[in-house]
Design a protein around this motif. Structure first.
Motif, PDB file in Angstrom:
ATOM      1  N   SER A 251       0.830  -1.193   0.000  1.00  0.00           N
ATOM      2  CA  SER A 251       0.000   0.000   0.000  1.00  0.00           C
ATOM      3  C   SER A 251       0.869   1.248   0.000  1.00  0.00           C
ATOM      4  O   SER A 251       1.942   1.273   0.613  1.00  0.00           O
TER       5      SER A 251
ATOM      6  N   ARG B 223     -10.222   3.543   2.308  1.00  0.00           N
ATOM      7  CA  ARG B 223      -9.038   3.028   1.648  1.00  0.00           C
ATOM      8  C   ARG B 223      -8.737   1.647   2.201  1.00  0.00           C
ATOM      9  O   ARG B 223      -9.210   1.285   3.271  1.00  0.00           O
ATOM     10  N   LYS B 224      -7.906   0.872   1.499  1.00  0.00           N
ATOM     11  CA  LYS B 224      -7.667  -0.500   1.960  1.00  0.00           C
ATOM     12  C   LYS B 224      -6.842  -0.543   3.240  1.00  0.00           C
ATOM     13  O   LYS B 224      -7.010  -1.446   4.055  1.00  0.00           O
TER      14      LYS B 224
ATOM     15  N   ASN C  53      -6.403  -3.982   8.753  1.00  0.00           N
ATOM     16  CA  ASN C  53      -5.427  -4.225   7.687  1.00  0.00           C
ATOM     17  C   ASN C  53      -4.299  -3.204   7.820  1.00  0.00           C
ATOM     18  O   ASN C  53      -4.104  -2.343   6.977  1.00  0.00           O
TER      19      ASN C  53
ATOM     20  N   HIS D  15     -10.928  -5.410   5.450  1.00  0.00           N
ATOM     21  CA  HIS D  15     -10.352  -4.615   4.363  1.00  0.00           C
ATOM     22  C   HIS D  15      -9.387  -5.424   3.504  1.00  0.00           C
ATOM     23  O   HIS D  15      -9.331  -5.242   2.286  1.00  0.00           O
TER      24      HIS D  15
ATOM     25  N   TYR E 176      -9.956  -5.442  -0.980  1.00  0.00           N
ATOM     26  CA  TYR E 176      -9.112  -4.676  -1.890  1.00  0.00           C
ATOM     27  C   TYR E 176      -8.044  -5.569  -2.512  1.00  0.00           C
ATOM     28  O   TYR E 176      -7.670  -6.593  -1.957  1.00  0.00           O
TER      29      TYR E 176
ATOM     30  N   ARG F 105      -4.375  -6.832  -3.436  1.00  0.00           N
ATOM     31  CA  ARG F 105      -3.103  -6.801  -2.700  1.00  0.00           C
ATOM     32  C   ARG F 105      -2.127  -5.821  -3.337  1.00  0.00           C
ATOM     33  O   ARG F 105      -1.360  -5.167  -2.643  1.00  0.00           O
TER      34      ARG F 105
ATOM     35  N   HIS G  29      -4.442   0.007  -4.845  1.00  0.00           N
ATOM     36  CA  HIS G  29      -5.223   0.706  -3.828  1.00  0.00           C
ATOM     37  C   HIS G  29      -6.721   0.617  -4.057  1.00  0.00           C
ATOM     38  O   HIS G  29      -7.499   1.018  -3.199  1.00  0.00           O
TER      39      HIS G  29
ATOM     40  N   TRP H  62     -10.555  -1.051  -4.725  1.00  0.00           N
ATOM     41  CA  TRP H  62     -11.291  -2.214  -4.231  1.00  0.00           C
ATOM     42  C   TRP H  62     -11.571  -3.186  -5.370  1.00  0.00           C
ATOM     43  O   TRP H  62     -11.535  -2.857  -6.547  1.00  0.00           O
TER      44      TRP H  62
ATOM     45  N   THR I 127     -16.271  -5.994  -4.302  1.00  0.00           N
ATOM     46  CA  THR I 127     -16.491  -4.951  -3.305  1.00  0.00           C
ATOM     47  C   THR I 127     -17.282  -3.797  -3.906  1.00  0.00           C
ATOM     48  O   THR I 127     -18.142  -3.208  -3.241  1.00  0.00           O
TER      49      THR I 127
ATOM     50  N   TYR J  42     -12.199   5.005  -8.160  1.00  0.00           N
ATOM     51  CA  TYR J  42     -12.886   3.985  -7.368  1.00  0.00           C
ATOM     52  C   TYR J  42     -14.316   3.766  -7.870  1.00  0.00           C
ATOM     53  O   TYR J  42     -14.879   2.681  -7.753  1.00  0.00           O
TER      54      TYR J  42
END
Length: 384
Positions: free
Chosen positions: A102, A140-141, A147, A190, A194, A196, A199, A201, A205, A329
């Motif tokens: 992230s 945000r994730k 997370n 989270h 999202y 890996r 950033h 989703w 989601t 997003y």
């Protein structure tokens, strides 16, 4: 083990560097010299243009993606959890608890008086036309509750930004849909919601979020139930923005699984980039050419970001018209939300240069949603 990895890494770096120096001039420098008029003068100006040369060398590194993979693999071998970006600290990447990566956002959010006045005016314009308007708080994730970063105490401001913006809109009398709160109320993690390596989703989601938005507006959410969709799987093909910076050996690519409606759909989609498509969900709203690109796969929904776009649902012509102020997003969320609407219009305030007030007064949507993530800069909230 670390010494062996370091030696191998240095040798590979030397080979790649020499290869780049050998191949780069043959491919690019001649064109640059010619662009400056050729001859001695062109050669001198080319050497003096250090910013251009630096950029070209960065972009034309021999086997650039493989080099990034090796770099990431080396960092993983020595146990690195944080990879700093000296040029832009907000492009620094940290591992998260679920094994993803992230960005680390370090700036704060502050709405100027002009921005607050513009938000207040936007609300007044909607109230004058009896248009329901609400603020959708997109999380945000990274989450300090479920997370977190692997490095404890690492400062990240996105949660504070989300809370600050939510408070501003609450003070201005907006209805608020807090998707971050909804995730926790429904025990959603989270790290599962999202990608890996990115950033954004996941599409699943986005489908969930579209149902939350529809429900908050009092719309029927039956067509947004996950049971109404089948999953089109694309395993291991997506290397997101953060993943591109650290390579596949540091964080392996994500699956890109797309929920596809099992019910009949018929859409028309247009955007300011002159795109015009018609047909089913897959034919009109998914641009599968991006699935072949590995790094920009998120643009599969609605072909990516445009200043303006619109989805017309021909199977629900009398359904509500929703305007969404969006960022990246929102693309996937809007694609699913269209199932319960007659029309979904999208304006991206980062790129839209005309008056959004004039747009609303002319088009008279039934609902307006402001759905901008905490990663989006404050300037996007200046509504003119």
């Amino acid at each position: 083990m670390k010494k062996i990895c370091s030696c191998i890494f240095v040798i590979l770096l030397a080979v790649l560097s020499v290869g780049t120096v050998i191949l780069f001039p043959a491919q690019n420098i001649a064109k640059t010299i010619s662009g400056y008029g050729g001859g001695i003068r062109g050669m001198i100006l080319t050497v003096m243009d250090t910013s251009y040369l630096t950029n070209q060398l960065n972009e034309n590194v021999l086997a650039k993606e493989r080099w990034i993979d090796l770099f990431g693999g080396f960092q993983r071998c020595i146990g690195t959890k944080f990879i700093a970006d000296a040029a832009d600290e907000e492009k620094s990447v940290c591992r998260t608890e679920n094994g993803g990566v992230s960005f680390v956002k370090t700036t704060d959010s502050f709405f100027s008086a002009e921005m607050v006045d513009s938000i207040r005016e936007l609300k007044a314009v909607c109230a004058h036309s009896a248009i329901e308007i609400r603020y959708v708080s997109i999380p945000r994730k990274y989450c300090s509750a479920d997370n977190r970063f692997d490095i404890r105490g690492l400062a990240d401001t996105t949660e504070q930004i989300a809370a600050y913006r939510k408070d501003i809109f609450a003070q201005l009398g907006f209805g608020i849909l807090d998707l971050h709160g909804a995730m926790h109320e429904q025990n959603l993690h989270h790290g599962d919601l999202y990608f890996r390596t990115d950033h954004h989703w996941k599409p699943s989601t986005a489908l969930w979020a579209s149902a939350e938005v529809a429900d908050s507006l009092g719309l029927d959410t039956a067509l947004l139930d996950a049971a109404q969709y089948t999953v089109e799987a694309h395993p291991g093909i997506f290397e997101g923005t953060e993943g591109q910076r650290v390579g596949a050996l540091f964080c392996p690519p994500d699956d890109f699984d797309i929920p596809i409606p099992v019910f009949s759909t018929d859409y028309v989609y247009v955007n300011s980039g002159d795109t015009h498509t018609e047909g089913s969900f897959s034919d009109a709203l998914l641009f599968k050419k991006h699935l072949q690109q590995r790094q920009w796969i998120y643009s599969t929904f609605l072909d990516g970001d445009f200043a303006s776009a619109q989805i017309v649902n021909r199977t629900n012509a009398d359904g509500p018209h929703i305007l969404i102020f969006k960022d990246s997003y929102t693309n996937s969320m809007a694609a699913y939300l269209a199932a319960v609407c007659g029309k979904v219009s999208l304006l991206d305030p980062r790129h839209y240069e005309e008056s959004v007030i004039a747009w609303i007064e002319k088009e008279q949507p039934d609902y307006v949603c402001i759905a901008l993530s905490p990663m989006t800069e404050d300037s996007a909230f200046l509504f003119r």
